[in-house]
Design an enzyme around this catalytic site. Sequence first.
Site, PDB file in Angstrom:
ATOM      1  N   ASP A 174       0.819  -1.222   0.000  1.00 36.76           N
ATOM      2  CA  ASP A 174       0.000   0.000   0.000  1.00 36.76           C
ATOM      3  C   ASP A 174       0.849   1.269   0.000  1.00 36.76           C
ATOM      4  OD1 ASP A 174       1.044   0.032   2.524  1.00 36.76           O
ATOM      5  OD2 ASP A 174      -0.879   0.049   3.587  1.00 36.76           O
ATOM      6  N   GLY A 175       2.181   1.110  -0.080  1.00 38.02           N
ATOM      7  CA  GLY A 175       3.056   2.281  -0.166  1.00 38.02           C
ATOM      8  C   GLY A 175       3.659   2.703   1.164  1.00 38.02           C
ATOM      9  N   ARG A 231      11.174  26.787   3.599  1.00 40.21           N
ATOM     10  CA  ARG A 231      10.768  28.107   3.097  1.00 40.21           C
ATOM     11  C   ARG A 231       9.485  28.625   3.752  1.00 40.21           C
ATOM     12  NH1 ARG A 231      12.277  26.762  -3.141  1.00 40.21           N
ATOM     13  NH2 ARG A 231      11.979  24.679  -2.347  1.00 40.21           N
ATOM     14  N   GLN A 232       8.671  27.714   4.327  1.00 38.47           N
ATOM     15  CA  GLN A 232       7.440  28.171   4.995  1.00 38.47           C
ATOM     16  C   GLN A 232       7.780  28.380   6.473  1.00 38.47           C
ATOM     17  OE1 GLN A 232       4.551  28.791   3.382  1.00 38.47           O
ATOM     18  NE2 GLN A 232       3.294  29.261   5.154  1.00 38.47           N
ATOM     19  N   LYS A 274      18.420  40.077  -9.264  1.00 39.16           N
ATOM     20  CA  LYS A 274      17.380  39.177  -9.780  1.00 39.16           C
ATOM     21  C   LYS A 274      15.982  39.633  -9.390  1.00 39.16           C
ATOM     22  CE  LYS A 274      15.946  34.656  -7.994  1.00 39.16           C
ATOM     23  NZ  LYS A 274      16.416  33.395  -7.397  1.00 39.16           N
ATOM     24  N   ARG A 323      12.113  37.829  -9.650  1.00 42.09           N
ATOM     25  CA  ARG A 323      11.377  36.650 -10.090  1.00 42.09           C
ATOM     26  C   ARG A 323      10.040  37.099 -10.678  1.00 42.09           C
ATOM     27  NH1 ARG A 323      11.652  31.425  -9.885  1.00 42.09           N
ATOM     28  NH2 ARG A 323      13.454  31.290  -8.499  1.00 42.09           N
ATOM     29  N   SER A 374      16.190  24.711  -8.784  1.00 42.63           N
ATOM     30  CA  SER A 374      14.918  23.996  -8.887  1.00 42.63           C
ATOM     31  C   SER A 374      14.523  23.914 -10.361  1.00 42.63           C
ATOM     32  CB  SER A 374      13.864  24.702  -8.035  1.00 42.63           C
ATOM     33  OG  SER A 374      12.642  24.020  -8.136  1.00 42.63           O
ATOM     34  N   GLY A 393      15.690  25.881 -12.641  1.00 38.83           N
ATOM     35  CA  GLY A 393      16.838  26.320 -13.438  1.00 38.83           C
ATOM     36  C   GLY A 393      16.664  27.731 -13.983  1.00 38.83           C
ATOM     37  N   GLY A 394      15.500  28.348 -13.737  1.00 39.55           N
ATOM     38  CA  GLY A 394      15.226  29.692 -14.259  1.00 39.55           C
ATOM     39  C   GLY A 394      16.237  30.727 -13.797  1.00 39.55           C
TER      40      GLY A 394
HETATM   41  C1  R5P Z   1      16.012  31.505  -4.106  1.00 43.76           C
HETATM   42  O1  R5P Z   1      15.905  32.194  -3.077  1.00 43.76           O
HETATM   43  C2  R5P Z   1      17.048  30.444  -4.173  1.00 43.76           C
HETATM   44  O2  R5P Z   1      18.254  30.916  -3.658  1.00 43.76           O
HETATM   45  C3  R5P Z   1      17.255  29.930  -5.594  1.00 43.76           C
HETATM   46  O3  R5P Z   1      17.800  30.961  -6.388  1.00 43.76           O
HETATM   47  C4  R5P Z   1      15.973  29.431  -6.215  1.00 43.76           C
HETATM   48  O4  R5P Z   1      15.328  28.529  -5.375  1.00 43.76           O
HETATM   49  C5  R5P Z   1      16.268  28.783  -7.553  1.00 43.76           C
HETATM   50  O5  R5P Z   1      15.075  28.373  -8.133  1.00 43.76           O
HETATM   51  P1  R5P Z   1      14.954  28.153  -9.695  1.00 43.76           P
HETATM   52  O6  R5P Z   1      16.001  27.167 -10.111  1.00 43.76           O
HETATM   53  O7  R5P Z   1      13.564  27.588  -9.871  1.00 43.76           O
HETATM   54  O8  R5P Z   1      15.099  29.478 -10.354  1.00 43.76           O
END
Ligand code: R5P
Length: 288
Positions: free
Chosen positions: A38-39, A95-96, A188, A190, A218, A220-221
């Site tokens: 069942d995992g 992060r939370q 930067k 976002r 995460s 890579g953006g």
């Molecule tokens: C942000 O505060 C972190 O230091 C990273 O820059 C962020 O988590 C990178 O995320 P992603 O690869 O999605 O741009």
Amino acid sequence: MPLPMIVIGGTSSKMLAQDLAQELGAKFVQASVTRFPDGECYVRIEEETLDDEVIVVQNTHPDSNLIEMLLLQDAAAGLGARKITTVVPYFGYARQDMRFKQGEALSAKVMIDILGLNSQSLVTIDVHKPGILDWFDGETSNVHAAPCIGEFFAGHGVDLVLAPDEGALERAKEVARVIGADFDYLEKTRLSGEVVRMAPKNVDAKDKISLIVDDIISTGGTIEAAANQLKILGAKSVTAVCTHGLFTRNALERLRGCCGAVYSSNTIENEVSVISVAPQIARSLRGQ
Ligand code: R5P
């Protein structure tokens, strides 16, 4: 902190736990972890007793790894471990760390609280907000991966270490100091979960072998935007490195299109996690 004698590795951190045991001259025990049909997770530490201090190494991300960690701690306690040190290479939910909106869960504190049920000492590596460790009732340490990253790149001709935003500058500085390179940062913003914009900034990157250092990759953006900016500034080459290589979706492919090479530490084990943070964890455990 006295030297622990047994290092127990969970499924997320097999290589790192082995490296750590070697660094400490401790015994390595790979826990047996399987899944029921069942995992649900089944954990067993195949030792007669554990009357020594033990170190359990396991990520708490994703959720299945967190459950495994809790079961590993309980298994170690059940075998009589006197002191359990919990090493969380990549700490999920960090992060939370506050209730940003009314009615939200304070996730980071919940994680710290449950990790403390069977543990007297907590070690994290480049945790998103080290302040969350204050919620732990016991010894804590947040280890920096930067010295290991710097040692990995030392002697490879890196001229410039770049932080993708000002918040990441201290890490870039630490890496640059070990390498003996210059450092700087970009600005930067976002725009969405995956899209990041770098403000034009006068960074002296012309003809330089550049290394972008961040804590997490995460989507890579962030790195993609930083690498593109470095190319506009005339960098000779761009390499990217991070502590925690989450590499969600096609992040690695995306980054290979804009960086000469991509590396991460082994807090999350993946195809590019060639930099071991075990030496830094060992130094911290030895109280150095
Ligand atoms: C942000 O505060 C972190 O230091 C990273 O820059 C962020 O988590 C990178 O995320 P992603 O690869 O999605 O741009």
